[in-house]
Design an enzyme around this catalytic site. Sequence first.
Site, PDB file in Angstrom:
ATOM      1  N   SER A 121       0.811  -1.222   0.000  1.00  0.00           N
ATOM      2  CA  SER A 121       0.000   0.000   0.000  1.00  0.00           C
ATOM      3  C   SER A 121       0.843   1.270   0.000  1.00  0.00           C
ATOM      4  O   SER A 121       0.305   2.358  -0.218  1.00  0.00           O
ATOM      5  CB  SER A 121      -0.911   0.022   1.226  1.00  0.00           C
ATOM      6  OG  SER A 121      -1.829  -1.027   1.138  1.00  0.00           O
ATOM      7  N   HIS A 387      -4.001  -2.535  -4.668  1.00  0.00           N
ATOM      8  CA  HIS A 387      -3.449  -3.820  -5.108  1.00  0.00           C
ATOM      9  C   HIS A 387      -4.514  -4.873  -4.867  1.00  0.00           C
ATOM     10  O   HIS A 387      -5.506  -4.622  -4.177  1.00  0.00           O
ATOM     11  CB  HIS A 387      -2.176  -4.158  -4.318  1.00  0.00           C
ATOM     12  CG  HIS A 387      -2.393  -4.112  -2.840  1.00  0.00           C
ATOM     13  ND1 HIS A 387      -3.114  -5.077  -2.168  1.00  0.00           N
ATOM     14  CD2 HIS A 387      -2.050  -3.186  -1.908  1.00  0.00           C
ATOM     15  CE1 HIS A 387      -3.180  -4.754  -0.891  1.00  0.00           C
ATOM     16  NE2 HIS A 387      -2.563  -3.606  -0.702  1.00  0.00           N
TER      17      HIS A 387
HETATM   18 ZN   LIG Z   1      -2.095  -5.262   2.893  1.00  0.00          ZN
END
Ligand SMILES: [Zn+2]
Length: 521
Positions: A121, A387
């Site tokens: 992240s 993601h």
């Molecule tokens: Zn994560």
Amino acid sequence: MPGFWLAFVFHFVFCHCQYKYGPERAWNLRSVAELKSKEFWFHDAQRTLYEKLSTPPNQYVAKNVIMFLGDGMSVPTVTASRIFDGQLRGVVGERNRLEFEKFNFVGLSKTYCANKQVADSACTASAYLSGIKANYLTIGVTPDVQLNDCAGARLPQNRLSSLAAWALKGRKSAGVVTTTRVTHASPAGVYAHTSNRDFESDFDVNSFGENASKCPDIAQQLIDGDVGQRLRVILGGGTSKFLPNTQKDVYGNPGQRLDGRNLIEEWQRSKPGNARVVFNRTDLLANDARSTDFLFGLFNASHMAYHLDDSIDTPTLSEMTESAINILSRDHGGYFLFVEGGRIDHAHHETKAKKALDETVQFSNAIKKARLLTNPWDTLIVVTADHGHTVTISGYPDVNNSIAGLNSELSDVDSKPYATLSYANGPDYQKFYQSKDGVVERVNLTTSNIGDKDARYPHGVPMTEETHGGGDVAVYAHGPWAHLFTGVYEQNTIPFMMGYASCLGPGITYCDLQPKVSYNP
Ligand SMILES: [Zn+2]
Ligand SMILES: *[C@@H]1O[C@H](CO)[C@@H](O)[C@H](O)[C@H]1NC(C)=O
Ligand SMILES: *[C@@H]1O[C@H](CO)[C@@H](O)[C@H](O)[C@H]1NC(C)=O
Ligand SMILES: *[C@@H]1O[C@H](CO)[C@@H](O)[C@H](O)[C@H]1NC(C)=O
Ligand SMILES: *[C@@H]1O[C@H](CO)[C@@H](O)[C@H](O)[C@H]1NC(C)=O
Ligand SMILES: *[C@@H]1O[C@H](CO)[C@@H](O)[C@H](O)[C@H]1NC(C)=O
């Protein structure tokens, strides 16, 4: 605009579909029997086509930009969450749409980072907020900065500016809302520059053996930094990162800071105008946006509790989003708001699939609230994920089979049940596999707790926690220049498209069509 007239004609030719399978009925099917009707599918497709033909591109300038980030919200997470939400509402889940699935323009974002095929992240926040891909675990700095390179992260040429900085430079307001600690990786991408996402407090910096006075922690950057100090709204969790270790927060949890600073008090004292601090839902909802110039809300010592868990007087993401928009929209010049559904990711890491789906539904509810409070002619809403995760929807479950439950089929090898949702890796391996007479076999899940909010879902490779996935994630856009967001592109294109629509940032914009050749914010 021939497309529009064609659509107009379609409308009359197929008016039958309009009245028999109008949007309300088509999306909220009460019976799976309709899925077996040829007529249903024909009219459904015609209606979707009609809607596409009657959607002209919106080419106004975006006065406001709201970015919604579902942390770890992979495409299968979205699919499973829409089914989950529909099943809870008693309609055919497969037909259901989450709020952002109603948007007309969708693209795919390639999430890999400067040095990792599967991203985290931190590096992705640099991509989708500042437009430059960075190294794994670093935030708001160029890929010249390696992990834990404190000196490198301080060099001006290595520091990136986020869309929030672009908005402030463009005389707009900015704010950040999250369900994680406000110092966690994704929100930190809005305002911080650091060579390690874990440097959230000076205690954290110290624990990595770094000198905190040469390596400013993320909490301090939120209070003192160029962007941080100008944010009008900050809502989320994480009091421990802001209070000295000699002091407790209103919940009785001790602070972590070694420098003796109470950053919450400093924040309030340093603000011009009416600056309010709130620590619970009651105070947040009672706060009057019309008389609030700055708002700082911290609703947990750490991350905010999962929506499905018990907690003390905690606001929903939707309520926080509403408060933020009410305050930011007082700026007639417009605003940039970043809203993160941050715990979808955490639930996946724990392989607690049901919580991940519920957090995604909460995220969708916040987007619904934002749409009600804004005007699509002047507000661009972009919804995406940083993601993916390793969760899959597998086997051949029957339509309307409970998405968070056991599959309606058995394994054709060991004849045991399996869950429709499972992960490529995760913790608690021994819970799913047992050794019998020297042979490893799957545990019979018939009497397991699959379907409970805290059930862990089956997985392959044993790991301390389930990992991220490297698949592309979707980008959903609505409002001015939403049509730019179609196609398959690198994640770092996203802020430049938002900047184009809102005339902000160092790239080309709608207001200034002269190509700019260098990133020079
Ligand atoms: Zn994560
Ligand atoms: C789906 O299955 C559930 C549980 O078996 C049932 O109660 C519900 O009516 C079904 N929904 C539809 C839309 O058929
Ligand atoms: C940390 O850096 C500051 C400022 O350069 C210095 O005064 C201090 O002695 C350093 N602390 C340690 C423990 O090295
Ligand atoms: C909410 O927080 C305030 C302090 O900011 C406190 O006085 C109040 O009692 C809290 N309310 C509830 C319901 O816990
Ligand atoms: C903070 O989060 C923890 C863990 O989810 C939860 O147990 C606790 O009740 C929360 N605290 C408040 C004040 O809501
Ligand atoms: C799994 O457990 C259920 C309930 O105890 C049982 O009916 C079923 O036969 C078991 N399946 C296998 C393959 O052992």
